[in-house]
Design a protein around this motif. Structure first.
Motif, PDB file in Angstrom:
ATOM      1  N   LEU A  51      48.858  40.755  29.486  1.00 30.63           N
ATOM      2  CA  LEU A  51      47.992  41.926  29.575  1.00 30.63           C
ATOM      3  C   LEU A  51      46.537  41.540  29.836  1.00 30.63           C
ATOM      4  O   LEU A  51      45.894  42.052  30.761  1.00 30.63           O
ATOM      5  CB  LEU A  51      48.083  42.739  28.286  1.00 30.63           C
ATOM      6  CG  LEU A  51      47.189  43.974  28.209  1.00 30.63           C
ATOM      7  CD1 LEU A  51      47.735  45.075  29.111  1.00 30.63           C
ATOM      8  CD2 LEU A  51      47.068  44.464  26.774  1.00 30.63           C
ATOM      9  N   ILE A  52      45.996  40.626  29.037  1.00 34.57           N
ATOM     10  CA  ILE A  52      44.562  40.319  29.128  1.00 34.57           C
ATOM     11  C   ILE A  52      44.209  39.547  30.388  1.00 34.57           C
ATOM     12  O   ILE A  52      43.043  39.493  30.779  1.00 34.57           O
ATOM     13  CB  ILE A  52      44.062  39.559  27.882  1.00 34.57           C
ATOM     14  CG1 ILE A  52      44.788  38.217  27.727  1.00 34.57           C
ATOM     15  CG2 ILE A  52      44.219  40.418  26.638  1.00 34.57           C
ATOM     16  CD1 ILE A  52      44.333  37.413  26.520  1.00 34.57           C
ATOM     17  N   ASN A  53      45.207  38.952  31.042  1.00 34.44           N
ATOM     18  CA  ASN A  53      44.926  38.181  32.255  1.00 34.44           C
ATOM     19  C   ASN A  53      45.092  38.987  33.543  1.00 34.44           C
ATOM     20  O   ASN A  53      45.017  38.431  34.642  1.00 34.44           O
ATOM     21  CB  ASN A  53      45.803  36.927  32.313  1.00 34.44           C
ATOM     22  CG  ASN A  53      45.309  35.837  31.385  1.00 34.44           C
ATOM     23  OD1 ASN A  53      44.125  35.493  31.394  1.00 34.44           O
ATOM     24  ND2 ASN A  53      46.180  35.291  30.569  1.00 34.44           N
ATOM     25  N   ILE A  54      45.321  40.287  33.420  1.00 33.40           N
ATOM     26  CA  ILE A  54      45.426  41.135  34.607  1.00 33.40           C
ATOM     27  C   ILE A  54      44.051  41.275  35.258  1.00 33.40           C
ATOM     28  O   ILE A  54      43.059  41.584  34.594  1.00 33.40           O
ATOM     29  CB  ILE A  54      45.963  42.536  34.244  1.00 33.40           C
ATOM     30  CG1 ILE A  54      47.400  42.438  33.729  1.00 33.40           C
ATOM     31  CG2 ILE A  54      45.909  43.463  35.460  1.00 33.40           C
ATOM     32  CD1 ILE A  54      47.949  43.759  33.210  1.00 33.40           C
ATOM     33  N   LYS A  55      43.992  41.053  36.568  1.00 30.17           N
ATOM     34  CA  LYS A  55      42.763  41.262  37.343  1.00 30.17           C
ATOM     35  C   LYS A  55      42.936  42.514  38.201  1.00 30.17           C
ATOM     36  O   LYS A  55      44.065  42.936  38.485  1.00 30.17           O
ATOM     37  CB  LYS A  55      42.481  40.046  38.233  1.00 30.17           C
ATOM     38  CG  LYS A  55      42.170  38.778  37.452  1.00 30.17           C
ATOM     39  CD  LYS A  55      41.865  37.611  38.381  1.00 30.17           C
ATOM     40  CE  LYS A  55      41.522  36.352  37.606  1.00 30.17           C
ATOM     41  NZ  LYS A  55      41.231  35.203  38.490  1.00 30.17           N
ATOM     42  N   ARG A  56      41.821  43.086  38.616  1.00 30.44           N
ATOM     43  CA  ARG A  56      41.895  44.317  39.418  1.00 30.44           C
ATOM     44  C   ARG A  56      42.662  44.088  40.711  1.00 30.44           C
ATOM     45  O   ARG A  56      43.384  44.980  41.174  1.00 30.44           O
ATOM     46  CB  ARG A  56      40.475  44.823  39.727  1.00 30.44           C
ATOM     47  CG  ARG A  56      40.450  46.126  40.536  1.00 30.44           C
ATOM     48  CD  ARG A  56      41.125  47.248  39.787  1.00 30.44           C
ATOM     49  NE  ARG A  56      41.204  48.483  40.542  1.00 30.44           N
ATOM     50  CZ  ARG A  56      42.196  48.794  41.368  1.00 30.44           C
ATOM     51  NH1 ARG A  56      43.198  47.942  41.568  1.00 30.44           N
ATOM     52  NH2 ARG A  56      42.199  49.948  42.011  1.00 30.44           N
ATOM     53  N   SER A  57      42.549  42.902  41.267  1.00 34.79           N
ATOM     54  CA  SER A  57      43.253  42.602  42.519  1.00 34.79           C
ATOM     55  C   SER A  57      44.769  42.487  42.311  1.00 34.79           C
ATOM     56  O   SER A  57      45.529  42.485  43.284  1.00 34.79           O
ATOM     57  CB  SER A  57      42.724  41.302  43.121  1.00 34.79           C
ATOM     58  OG  SER A  57      42.831  40.236  42.195  1.00 34.79           O
ATOM     59  N   ASN A  85      30.509  41.198  31.212  1.00 36.99           N
ATOM     60  CA  ASN A  85      31.087  39.905  31.603  1.00 36.99           C
ATOM     61  C   ASN A  85      32.552  40.038  32.020  1.00 36.99           C
ATOM     62  O   ASN A  85      33.468  39.574  31.341  1.00 36.99           O
ATOM     63  CB  ASN A  85      30.955  38.904  30.454  1.00 36.99           C
ATOM     64  CG  ASN A  85      31.269  37.484  30.901  1.00 36.99           C
ATOM     65  OD1 ASN A  85      31.427  37.216  32.090  1.00 36.99           O
ATOM     66  ND2 ASN A  85      31.365  36.562  29.958  1.00 36.99           N
ATOM     67  N   CYS A  86      32.765  40.663  33.170  1.00 32.09           N
ATOM     68  CA  CYS A  86      34.127  40.900  33.671  1.00 32.09           C
ATOM     69  C   CYS A  86      34.805  39.625  34.180  1.00 32.09           C
ATOM     70  O   CYS A  86      35.960  39.663  34.594  1.00 32.09           O
ATOM     71  CB  CYS A  86      34.096  41.934  34.792  1.00 32.09           C
ATOM     72  SG  CYS A  86      33.627  43.590  34.228  1.00 32.09           S
ATOM     73  N   SER A  87      34.091  38.522  34.193  1.00 35.73           N
ATOM     74  CA  SER A  87      34.692  37.258  34.619  1.00 35.73           C
ATOM     75  C   SER A  87      35.438  36.577  33.480  1.00 35.73           C
ATOM     76  O   SER A  87      36.048  35.533  33.660  1.00 35.73           O
ATOM     77  CB  SER A  87      33.610  36.303  35.153  1.00 35.73           C
ATOM     78  OG  SER A  87      32.664  35.994  34.135  1.00 35.73           O
ATOM     79  N   ASP A 136      37.953  48.123  43.632  1.00 34.64           N
ATOM     80  CA  ASP A 136      39.286  47.746  44.092  1.00 34.64           C
ATOM     81  C   ASP A 136      39.248  46.346  44.698  1.00 34.64           C
ATOM     82  O   ASP A 136      38.286  45.964  45.369  1.00 34.64           O
ATOM     83  CB  ASP A 136      39.796  48.734  45.147  1.00 34.64           C
ATOM     84  CG  ASP A 136      39.982  50.120  44.570  1.00 34.64           C
ATOM     85  OD1 ASP A 136      39.806  50.274  43.350  1.00 34.64           O
ATOM     86  OD2 ASP A 136      40.276  51.052  45.349  1.00 34.64           O
ATOM     87  N   ASN A 137      40.323  45.598  44.457  1.00 39.72           N
ATOM     88  CA  ASN A 137      40.507  44.250  45.025  1.00 39.72           C
ATOM     89  C   ASN A 137      39.493  43.228  44.509  1.00 39.72           C
ATOM     90  O   ASN A 137      39.403  42.127  45.048  1.00 39.72           O
ATOM     91  CB  ASN A 137      40.456  44.283  46.555  1.00 39.72           C
ATOM     92  CG  ASN A 137      41.552  45.147  47.146  1.00 39.72           C
ATOM     93  OD1 ASN A 137      42.688  45.092  46.686  1.00 39.72           O
ATOM     94  ND2 ASN A 137      41.210  45.958  48.135  1.00 39.72           N
ATOM     95  N   SER A 138      38.716  43.580  43.485  1.00 38.16           N
ATOM     96  CA  SER A 138      37.801  42.590  42.913  1.00 38.16           C
ATOM     97  C   SER A 138      38.601  41.593  42.081  1.00 38.16           C
ATOM     98  O   SER A 138      39.730  41.859  41.674  1.00 38.16           O
ATOM     99  CB  SER A 138      36.749  43.270  42.039  1.00 38.16           C
ATOM    100  OG  SER A 138      37.315  43.664  40.804  1.00 38.16           O
ATOM    101  N   GLN A 139      38.003  40.453  41.819  1.00 37.28           N
ATOM    102  CA  GLN A 139      38.651  39.415  41.022  1.00 37.28           C
ATOM    103  C   GLN A 139      38.292  39.553  39.542  1.00 37.28           C
ATOM    104  O   GLN A 139      38.567  38.659  38.745  1.00 37.28           O
ATOM    105  CB  GLN A 139      38.246  38.032  41.530  1.00 37.28           C
ATOM    106  CG  GLN A 139      38.767  37.696  42.916  1.00 37.28           C
ATOM    107  CD  GLN A 139      40.287  37.678  42.960  1.00 37.28           C
ATOM    108  OE1 GLN A 139      40.948  37.070  42.116  1.00 37.28           O
ATOM    109  NE2 GLN A 139      40.861  38.364  43.944  1.00 37.28           N
ATOM    110  N   ASP A 140      37.671  40.673  39.174  1.00 33.59           N
ATOM    111  CA  ASP A 140      37.295  40.892  37.777  1.00 33.59           C
ATOM    112  C   ASP A 140      38.533  41.116  36.909  1.00 33.59           C
ATOM    113  O   ASP A 140      39.524  41.691  37.359  1.00 33.59           O
ATOM    114  CB  ASP A 140      36.388  42.122  37.651  1.00 33.59           C
ATOM    115  CG  ASP A 140      35.013  41.884  38.247  1.00 33.59           C
ATOM    116  OD1 ASP A 140      34.626  40.713  38.406  1.00 33.59           O
ATOM    117  OD2 ASP A 140      34.329  42.879  38.566  1.00 33.59           O
TER     118      ASP A 140
END
Length: 320
Positions: A187-193, A267-269, A246-250
């Motif tokens: 769950l926590i490792n899901i990115k928007r992309s 800090n979305c990174s 959308d499609n960001s790596q955040d």
């Protein structure tokens, strides 16, 4: 003695390799000898990094113990059945749980597999010592109760506020974990992309999971339905409030900070930690369930699995 240094473990793996094959390496032609440095890295990649670290560390502890007992390095491959049995027996006397003995057993087996030597762990005496240690040190397992649809509904009614990013993050995390049978790490490792929305469903790419040995990735598909508990609708509300492109790596689930105008992501990174997710879970369900200690993060995953018929009333789950 526990070895925590990544570099130490890696050096230990290399030293172990050269210790095992030292005599054979001297017999190799010079050109082949230069290529031997490629082998430890590939051996390390044969298992997950965490597994290799654990096995290597376990065997280095056995190696260190053997040295203090006057056992020669030349006697480690293959190790004596009696030496290994005594070592496991000593660990049993020092430990409060079976974990150190299990780790030692499989660490020794792993090192012998690397060496291509018969392993003492295949001997029935050693196996009996392992099983005896488990019986002596094991404690009753206290399984957590599963979260039900009714509990989720109460959580939703307690927290839902269309303009509250903080609460919507909690709702979204709980519904996705429940409906998609997701582990907290997934769950926590899901990115928007990794997320794709369609008219009737959302598709989430899980890059790495506990059961995905070769890291091929898996896709979780959750249907869109007309319900307050629809994971897809609540996910869209959360992403809209969060303002993630959308499609960001955040990372989708990260820290939230309070501002004069409400909440915003920070800090979305960097994703949320397991500890923080657990705190959010406890905060969400305290006052709803009778005893929060009876529930944990896995309660969402197990609840989704055990309530499959009810889950289908607000979200169809498919894994492909």
């Amino acid at each position: 003695m526990f070895f925590r240094s990544e570099k130490y473990l890696w050096d230990g793996l290399i030293n172990l390799f050269f210790q095992i094959f030292g005599n054979d390496l001297l017999k190799l032609p010079t050109k082949l000898r230069e290529k031997v440095v490629l082998l430890p890295g590939i051996i390390r990649a044969s298992r997950a990094d965490s597994t290799t670290r654990k096995y290597c560390g376990s065997f280095l502890r056995f190696q260190n113990w053997a040295k203090t007992q006057g056992i020669k390095e030349s006697e480690l491959f293959p190790a004596s059945v009696l030496h290994v049995s005594i070592y496991l027996a000593c660990l049993t006397q020092q430990s409060n749980s079976p974990s150190p003995i299990i780790d030692a057993f499989y660490g020794i087996k792993w090192a012998h597999d690397v060496a291509g030597c018969p392993s003492p762990t295949d001997n029935q005496l050693v196996r009996n010592i392992l099983e005896g240690s488990k019986r002596i040190l094991s404690k009753p397992v206290s399984k957590k109760e599963p979260i039900t649809v009714d509990i989720l509904q109460k959580m939703y009614m307690k927290l839902f506020d269309r303009n509250n990013l903080y609460n919507q993050r909690t709702i979204c995390m709980c519904l996705l974990s429940f409906a998609g049978f997701l582990r907290s790490k997934e769950l926590i490792n899901i990115k928007r992309s990794d997320v794709s929305f369609f008219c009737d469903y959302v598709e989430i790419f899980i890059e790495s999971s506990k059961t995905d040995v070769y890291r091929d990735g898996t896709r979780v598909v959750i249907a869109r339905v007309s319900s307050d508990l629809c994971p897809v609708n609540n996910f869209e509300i959360y992403l809209s409030l969060a303002g993630i492109q959308d499609n960001s790596q955040d990372y989708v689930f990260c820290a939230v900070t309070r501002t004069e105008n409400g909440f915003k992501l920070r800090n979305c990174s960097k994703p949320l930690s397991y500890t923080r997710v657990r705190e959010i879970f406890i905060e969400a369900f305290t006052g709803i369930v009778a005893n929060i200690k009876d529930y944990g993060l896995h309660s969402l995953r197990s609840g989704g699995a055990t309530s499959f018929d009810k889950v289908s009333s607000f979200g169809i789950i498919l894994k492909i």
